[in-house]
Design a protein around this motif. Sequence first.
Motif, PDB file in Angstrom:
ATOM      1  N   LEU A 125       0.843  -1.193   0.000  1.00 63.41           N
ATOM      2  CA  LEU A 125       0.000   0.000   0.000  1.00 63.41           C
ATOM      3  C   LEU A 125       0.874   1.236   0.000  1.00 63.41           C
ATOM      4  CD1 LEU A 125      -2.646  -1.091   2.635  1.00 63.41           C
ATOM      5  CD2 LEU A 125      -2.873  -1.101   0.164  1.00 63.41           C
ATOM      6  N   PRO A 126       0.416   2.317  -0.634  1.00 65.90           N
ATOM      7  CA  PRO A 126       1.192   3.558  -0.603  1.00 65.90           C
ATOM      8  C   PRO A 126       1.216   4.132   0.807  1.00 65.90           C
ATOM      9  CG  PRO A 126      -0.930   3.924  -1.622  1.00 65.90           C
ATOM     10  CD  PRO A 126      -0.812   2.443  -1.381  1.00 65.90           C
ATOM     11  N   ASP A 127       2.265   4.855   1.111  1.00 62.57           N
ATOM     12  CA  ASP A 127       2.392   5.481   2.420  1.00 62.57           C
ATOM     13  C   ASP A 127       1.310   6.554   2.544  1.00 62.57           C
ATOM     14  OD1 ASP A 127       3.228   6.365   4.860  1.00 62.57           O
ATOM     15  OD2 ASP A 127       5.072   7.282   4.148  1.00 62.57           O
ATOM     16  N   PRO A 128       0.408   6.470   3.546  1.00 60.24           N
ATOM     17  CA  PRO A 128      -0.679   7.451   3.652  1.00 60.24           C
ATOM     18  C   PRO A 128      -0.201   8.840   4.069  1.00 60.24           C
ATOM     19  CG  PRO A 128      -0.715   5.973   5.514  1.00 60.24           C
ATOM     20  CD  PRO A 128       0.346   5.469   4.583  1.00 60.24           C
ATOM     21  N   TRP A 129       0.965   8.929   4.683  1.00 55.84           N
ATOM     22  CA  TRP A 129       1.466  10.228   5.132  1.00 55.84           C
ATOM     23  C   TRP A 129       2.957  10.313   4.830  1.00 55.84           C
ATOM     24  CZ3 TRP A 129      -2.078  13.591   6.863  1.00 55.84           C
ATOM     25  CH2 TRP A 129      -1.623  14.826   7.302  1.00 55.84           C
ATOM     26  N   PRO A 130       3.339  11.031   3.780  1.00 58.75           N
ATOM     27  CA  PRO A 130       4.758  11.106   3.420  1.00 58.75           C
ATOM     28  C   PRO A 130       5.592  11.659   4.562  1.00 58.75           C
ATOM     29  CG  PRO A 130       3.369  12.133   1.744  1.00 58.75           C
ATOM     30  CD  PRO A 130       2.484  11.794   2.905  1.00 58.75           C
ATOM     31  N   ALA A 131       6.828  11.241   4.636  1.00 63.59           N
ATOM     32  CA  ALA A 131       7.712  11.636   5.735  1.00 63.59           C
ATOM     33  C   ALA A 131       8.031  13.129   5.721  1.00 63.59           C
ATOM     34  CB  ALA A 131       9.004  10.829   5.679  1.00 63.59           C
ATOM     35  N   ASP A 132       7.979  13.769   4.556  1.00 60.18           N
ATOM     36  CA  ASP A 132       8.321  15.189   4.477  1.00 60.18           C
ATOM     37  C   ASP A 132       7.151  16.105   4.824  1.00 60.18           C
ATOM     38  OD1 ASP A 132       6.863  14.493   2.234  1.00 60.18           O
ATOM     39  OD2 ASP A 132       7.940  15.867   0.914  1.00 60.18           O
ATOM     40  N   ARG A 133       6.004  15.547   5.170  1.00 56.70           N
ATOM     41  CA  ARG A 133       4.817  16.337   5.491  1.00 56.70           C
ATOM     42  C   ARG A 133       4.574  16.357   6.994  1.00 56.70           C
ATOM     43  NH1 ARG A 133      -0.962  15.152   2.792  1.00 56.70           N
ATOM     44  NH2 ARG A 133      -2.078  16.725   3.945  1.00 56.70           N
ATOM     45  N   LYS A 134       4.269  17.543   7.533  1.00 53.59           N
ATOM     46  CA  LYS A 134       4.011  17.680   8.969  1.00 53.59           C
ATOM     47  C   LYS A 134       2.603  17.192   9.312  1.00 53.59           C
ATOM     48  CE  LYS A 134       6.707  21.887   9.666  1.00 53.59           C
ATOM     49  NZ  LYS A 134       6.604  23.261  10.144  1.00 53.59           N
ATOM     50  N   PRO A 135       2.403  16.611  10.492  1.00 51.63           N
ATOM     51  CA  PRO A 135       1.040  16.273  10.903  1.00 51.63           C
ATOM     52  C   PRO A 135       0.262  17.562  11.189  1.00 51.63           C
ATOM     53  CG  PRO A 135       2.595  15.753  12.644  1.00 51.63           C
ATOM     54  CD  PRO A 135       3.402  16.168  11.454  1.00 51.63           C
ATOM     55  N   ARG A 136      -1.023  17.555  10.871  1.00 54.69           N
ATOM     56  CA  ARG A 136      -1.861  18.741  11.074  1.00 54.69           C
ATOM     57  C   ARG A 136      -2.539  18.686  12.431  1.00 54.69           C
ATOM     58  NH1 ARG A 136      -4.818  18.746   5.260  1.00 54.69           N
ATOM     59  NH2 ARG A 136      -3.009  19.369   4.063  1.00 54.69           N
ATOM     60  N   LEU A 137      -2.726  19.867  13.032  1.00 55.39           N
ATOM     61  CA  LEU A 137      -3.380  19.957  14.326  1.00 55.39           C
ATOM     62  C   LEU A 137      -4.339  21.137  14.302  1.00 55.39           C
ATOM     63  CD1 LEU A 137      -2.116  19.196  17.693  1.00 55.39           C
ATOM     64  CD2 LEU A 137      -2.877  21.534  17.414  1.00 55.39           C
ATOM     65  N   LEU A 138      -5.582  20.909  14.701  1.00 55.62           N
ATOM     66  CA  LEU A 138      -6.581  21.972  14.803  1.00 55.62           C
ATOM     67  C   LEU A 138      -6.701  22.351  16.263  1.00 55.62           C
ATOM     68  CD1 LEU A 138      -8.813  23.751  13.621  1.00 55.62           C
ATOM     69  CD2 LEU A 138     -10.374  21.827  13.926  1.00 55.62           C
ATOM     70  N   ASP A 139      -6.310  23.582  16.592  1.00 58.78           N
ATOM     71  CA  ASP A 139      -6.350  24.075  17.967  1.00 58.78           C
ATOM     72  C   ASP A 139      -7.599  24.932  18.130  1.00 58.78           C
ATOM     73  OD1 ASP A 139      -5.807  24.843  20.533  1.00 58.78           O
ATOM     74  OD2 ASP A 139      -4.026  26.014  20.050  1.00 58.78           O
ATOM     75  N   LEU A 140      -8.655  24.346  18.701  1.00 60.60           N
ATOM     76  CA  LEU A 140      -9.890  25.082  18.942  1.00 60.60           C
ATOM     77  C   LEU A 140      -9.758  25.885  20.228  1.00 60.60           C
ATOM     78  CD1 LEU A 140     -12.418  22.249  18.100  1.00 60.60           C
ATOM     79  CD2 LEU A 140     -11.711  24.142  16.647  1.00 60.60           C
ATOM     80  N   PHE A 141     -10.339  27.074  20.238  1.00 58.78           N
ATOM     81  CA  PHE A 141     -10.263  27.980  21.397  1.00 58.78           C
ATOM     82  C   PHE A 141      -8.798  28.267  21.740  1.00 58.78           C
ATOM     83  CE2 PHE A 141     -13.961  25.173  21.837  1.00 58.78           C
ATOM     84  CZ  PHE A 141     -14.953  26.103  21.593  1.00 58.78           C
TER      85      PHE A 141
END
Length: 64
Positions: free
Chosen positions: A11-27
Amino acid sequence: MNLDSVPLVELPDPWPADRKPRLLDLFCCEGGASMGYSRAGFDVYGVDLFRYRNAKGKLVGYRR
């Protein structure tokens, strides 16, 4: 069923190593925790209902 005869599918890598994980900071308020998340390597998106001054002193955010 003999599993040794079943071909494996790569399977292809779902999250490439060069991409940062996203975070949604509410409030997020003025963004103190968001800054820490960003320094820890996250791509941060902050959302708040109240207005705050940014680093240049400009009001940003939702107007009530």
